[in-house]
Design a protein around this motif. Structure first.
Motif, mmCIF file in Angstrom:
data_model
loop_
_atom_site.group_PDB
_atom_site.id
_atom_site.type_symbol
_atom_site.label_atom_id
_atom_site.label_comp_id
_atom_site.label_asym_id
_atom_site.label_seq_id
_atom_site.Cartn_x
_atom_site.Cartn_y
_atom_site.Cartn_z
ATOM 1 N N ASN A 1 0.829 -1.211 0.000
ATOM 2 C CA ASN A 1 0.000 0.000 0.000
ATOM 3 C C ASN A 1 0.865 1.264 0.000
ATOM 4 O OD1 ASN A 1 -2.371 -1.471 -0.005
ATOM 5 N ND2 ASN A 1 -2.458 -1.557 2.229
ATOM 6 N N PHE A 2 1.890 1.278 0.818
ATOM 7 C CA PHE A 2 2.808 2.416 0.848
ATOM 8 C C PHE A 2 3.535 2.552 -0.490
ATOM 9 C CE2 PHE A 2 6.967 4.314 2.117
ATOM 10 C CZ PHE A 2 6.477 5.566 2.449
ATOM 11 N N CYS B 1 1.359 4.298 -2.923
ATOM 12 C CA CYS B 1 1.368 5.752 -2.687
ATOM 13 C C CYS B 1 2.626 6.387 -3.279
ATOM 14 C CB CYS B 1 1.282 6.043 -1.198
ATOM 15 S SG CYS B 1 -0.322 5.645 -0.486
ATOM 16 N N PHE C 1 2.908 9.074 -6.250
ATOM 17 C CA PHE C 1 3.696 10.281 -6.008
ATOM 18 C C PHE C 1 4.712 10.502 -7.127
ATOM 19 C CE2 PHE C 1 7.657 12.024 -4.151
ATOM 20 C CZ PHE C 1 7.209 13.292 -3.853
#
Length: 163
Positions: free
Chosen positions: A73-74, A77, A81
């Motif tokens: 999940n990170f 992100c 980004f």
């Protein structure tokens, strides 16, 4: 037999000439690109604080991506980004071209955005590719785990039916 030997030797000579010509064309083909790259590399003052900061940012982002490879999940992100950063590169180039005197000794920001593409978008795309490859490996691992669980479940059902 002599005819075959002479034909073979002629063929070998012809192939050697062909390989030599291709080799010469390849060497000549990469020389202008290499010269352009070296000219670009030497035109930049790599000791400018904002450039050091930019390169440090990319290295730190890559380290964060590597150390957080288990947290999908990170990683997603970070992937978004990086892609948003690439998407906003054109606007960023315009802003930096208007304000370059406040942080740089020369205007690196051409209207085509080559400098920013190489030093901003390029590393972000490489980082996005690293995240994508990590995600593909993680998905393959999950598929294998799921298939093993499915096979164990089928084996358990087959044993229960036999009993």
């Amino acid at each position: 037999m002599e005819e075959v030997t002479s034909a073979l030797n002629a063929h070998i000579d012809q192939m050697a000439d062909l390989v030599e010509k291709v080799s010469a064309e390849l060497r000549a083909g990469f020389t202008p690109a290499y010269n352009n790259f070296m000219g670009f590399f030497h035109a930049i003052d790599w000791k400018e604080p904002w450039l050091v900061g930019l390169l440090t940012f990319h290295v730190l982002l890559l380290l964060v991506v590597i150390f957080s490879r288990k947290n999908i999940n990170f990683q997603m992100c970070l992937f978004l980004f990086a892609l948003v950063g690439v998407y906003l590169a054109e606007r960023l180039n315009v802003i930096l071209a208007d304000n370059w005197k406040s942080f740089a000794t020369q205007n690196y920001f051409d209207p085509h955005g080559l400098f920013l593409s190489v030093l901003w978008s390029g590393p972000l795309l490489v980082i996005a590719i690293v995240i994508l490859i990590n995600t593909l490996f993680s998905l393959c691992y999950l598929i294998v785990r799921w298939k093993r669980a499915e096979l164990r479940h089928r084996a358990r059902e087959a044993r229960n039916k036999q009993d």
